[in-house]
Design an enzyme around this catalytic site. Structure first.
Site, PDB file in Angstrom:
ATOM      1  N   HIS A 145       0.777  -1.396  -0.052  1.00  0.00           N
ATOM      2  CA  HIS A 145       0.060  -0.100   0.030  1.00  0.00           C
ATOM      3  C   HIS A 145       0.969   1.201   0.118  1.00  0.00           C
ATOM      4  O   HIS A 145       2.143   1.220   0.240  1.00  0.00           O
ATOM      5  CB  HIS A 145      -0.880  -0.167   1.337  1.00  0.00           C
ATOM      6  N   CYS A 161       3.095  -4.855   6.877  1.00  0.00           N
ATOM      7  CA  CYS A 161       2.641  -4.559   5.281  1.00  0.00           C
ATOM      8  C   CYS A 161       3.959  -3.899   4.526  1.00  0.00           C
ATOM      9  O   CYS A 161       4.891  -3.417   5.256  1.00  0.00           O
ATOM     10  CB  CYS A 161       1.609  -3.494   5.311  1.00  0.00           C
TER      11      CYS A 161
END
Length: 185
Positions: A145, A161
């Site tokens: 992301h 992440c």
């Protein structure tokens, strides 16, 4: 200046990019997208993430890839293995996992004991785009992301992440379809 980070990034990159191992000079970390060579076992259309060097590779053709700088998970929180991108979202909503809330209740206080979901937008930690990683059809809760913290690119700073600069994740988002294989080594 030759630092541990420069050494590790150079060493990790050397294992992926033929000819780099012979370089005499240390290579400074550069998160800007660049076309590079990779080993032939990686197939066009695949993503490869090398957390030790803080780079994500999108293989464009045999032995060629676009390399992007990225930030990765802190020690003990990182994802490794193979997954597929089963969901893609523009300006995604976000809510920390229960484990994140337990680890840092002060930082995530507004999410404790409720179902609040932060709307997408400039202040959202997932940034402009998110690619959701799944294994065998099950959400891993790991994402590739964008970020609201560009200073964390090139560092192990996330809750697991893989984060990229917003303009880079938008570029990647436009290049990869649902079903793309992602390998994190």
């Amino acid at each position: 200046m030759f630092t541990r980070r420069v050494f590790l990034a150079s060493t990790a990159a050397a294992s992926l990019i033929p000819g780099l191992a012979a370089a005499k000079k240390a290579v400074e970390y550069d998160p800007a997208p660049q076309f590079v060579r990779v080993k032939k076992q990686f197939l066009p259309g695949q993503l490869l993430v090398v957390p030790r060097s803080f780079y994500l590779y999108f293989v464009t053709e045999p032995r060629k890839a676009i390399r992007y700088g990225c930030g990765v998970g802190k020690a003990g929180l990182e994802f490794t293995g193979t997954a597929t991108i089963d969901v893609k979202k523009e300006w995604p909503t976000w809510r920390p996992t229960n484990e994140m809330i337990e680890r840092d209740p002060v930082a995530y206080a507004k999410f404790k004991d409720n179902d609040y979901v932060q709307p997408g937008g400039n202040g959202n930690p997932l940034g402009a785009r998110a690619l959701y990683l799944f294994q065998n059809g099950v959400d891993t809760y790991f994402r590739i992301h964008g970020t609201t913290q560009p200073q964390t690119i090139g560092r192990a700073a996330s809750n697991g992440c893989i984060r990229m600069l917003n303009e880079h994740v938008v570029d990647l988002y436009n290049r990869v379809p649902i079903g793309t294989v992602v390998t994190v080594v």
